[in-house]
Design a protein around this motif. Structure first.
Motif, short mmCIF file in Angstrom:
data_model
loop_
_atom_site.label_atom_id
_atom_site.label_comp_id
_atom_site.label_asym_id
_atom_site.label_seq_id
_atom_site.Cartn_x
_atom_site.Cartn_y
_atom_site.Cartn_z
N SER A 134 30.05 20.69 28.96
CA SER A 134 31.31 20.72 29.70
C SER A 134 31.47 22.04 30.43
N PRO A 135 31.80 22.01 31.72
CA PRO A 135 31.97 23.26 32.47
C PRO A 135 33.25 24.01 32.11
N GLY A 136 34.21 23.30 31.51
CA GLY A 136 35.47 23.94 31.20
C GLY A 136 36.34 24.11 32.44
N VAL A 137 37.41 24.88 32.28
CA VAL A 137 38.34 25.12 33.40
C VAL A 137 38.53 26.63 33.54
N PRO A 138 38.88 27.11 34.74
CA PRO A 138 39.11 28.54 34.91
C PRO A 138 40.26 29.04 34.03
N LEU A 139 40.09 30.23 33.49
CA LEU A 139 41.17 30.81 32.68
C LEU A 139 42.46 30.91 33.49
N ALA A 140 42.35 31.08 34.80
CA ALA A 140 43.52 31.21 35.65
C ALA A 140 44.44 30.00 35.54
N ARG A 141 43.93 28.86 35.10
CA ARG A 141 44.75 27.65 34.97
C ARG A 141 45.35 27.48 33.57
N CYS A 142 44.90 28.29 32.64
CA CYS A 142 45.30 28.09 31.25
C CYS A 142 46.68 28.68 30.97
N VAL A 143 47.31 28.22 29.89
CA VAL A 143 48.69 28.61 29.59
C VAL A 143 48.77 29.27 28.21
N GLU A 144 49.93 29.87 27.96
CA GLU A 144 50.15 30.60 26.72
C GLU A 144 49.86 29.74 25.50
N GLY A 145 49.22 30.39 24.51
CA GLY A 145 48.98 29.73 23.24
C GLY A 145 47.67 28.97 23.15
#
Length: 226
Positions: A147-158
């Motif tokens: 899985s390539p995952g998603v950019p950290l820039a899209r991630c949210v708190e927690g």
């Protein structure tokens, strides 16, 4: 018309750039002439001329201002170039002691001159890795791409995450990440999502780390436990 001779270095470079632009369909990425020009350091007019030539050679489908898609033959060549590049990067890091911010340009120089036999021997010695040192998947038929995952820039708190990939386009970012342990396999928690100031905060084993928008966009991660 289809290409009947061995692809040139220019042909391989173009096909590899186009293939890598479509490597992450979840982002909706499609190759654009401007992105190709930037990646290869050439003008838009040069890109347009080369795309027309490659289309004439049967390696891609292209219409001005339209989508750019590789044919089966073009994709085959592109995958092999990317495979050579990423095996070379892995070998340089694991067996020759190069840092991960040093290998991209070295692999660029070597990928066109290294024989398939030598690449196969390197792959055997490395144990057929699924990814290179940056987490980029190595194309092969042995295992599926992770899985390539998603950019950290899209991630949210927690969110609790594991780094899956770090872009190798910017050596400065790679050096910053290396100093802070932000490499594939690193565990982290999002403390503060990317905000209007262009910063985000994450928690790692060694403590809190601040990331700019550019760095956060260069790091991909998957949920912890995936």
């Amino acid at each position: 018309m289809k290409a009947t001779s061995e692809p040139t270095r220019v042909t391989e470079d173009y096909l590899a750039v186009i293939w890598k632009a479509t490597e992450w369909p979840d982002d909706g990425h499609t190759p654009a002439t401007s992105a190709i020009a930037s990646a290869l350091g050439v003008s838009l007019s040069t890109v347009s001329a080369q795309l027309k030539r490659l289309a004439g050679d049967g390696l891609l489908d292209y219409r001005p201002y339209g989508a750019i898609t590789l044919t089966s033959e073009g994709e085959k060549i592109a995958r092999e170039v990317v495979r050579r590049h990423r095996i070379l990067e892995t070998f340089l890091v694991e067996h020759l002691g190069f840092a991960w911010d040093e290998v991209h340009e070295e692999a660029d120089r070597l990928e066109h001159a290294t024989s398939d036999r030598l690449i196969a021997r390197m792959d055997d010695l490395l144990g057929h890795p699924a990814v290179d040192p940056h987490g980029d998947p190595i194309p092969c038929d042995i295992h599926e791409a992770p899985s390539p995952g998603v950019p950290l820039a899209r991630c949210v708190e927690g969110q609790r995450l594991v780094v899956s990939r770090v872009s190798d386009e910017n050596p400065d970012i790679l050096r910053y990440c290396a100093k802070r342990g932000l490499a594939p396999g690193a565990h982290l928690t999002i403390l503060e999502r990317l905000d209007s100031t262009g910063l985000m905060s994450i928690e790692m084993e060694q403590g809190q780390v601040e990331l700019s928008a550019q760095i956060a966009g260069a790091i991909r991660a998957v949920p912890k436990g995936d």
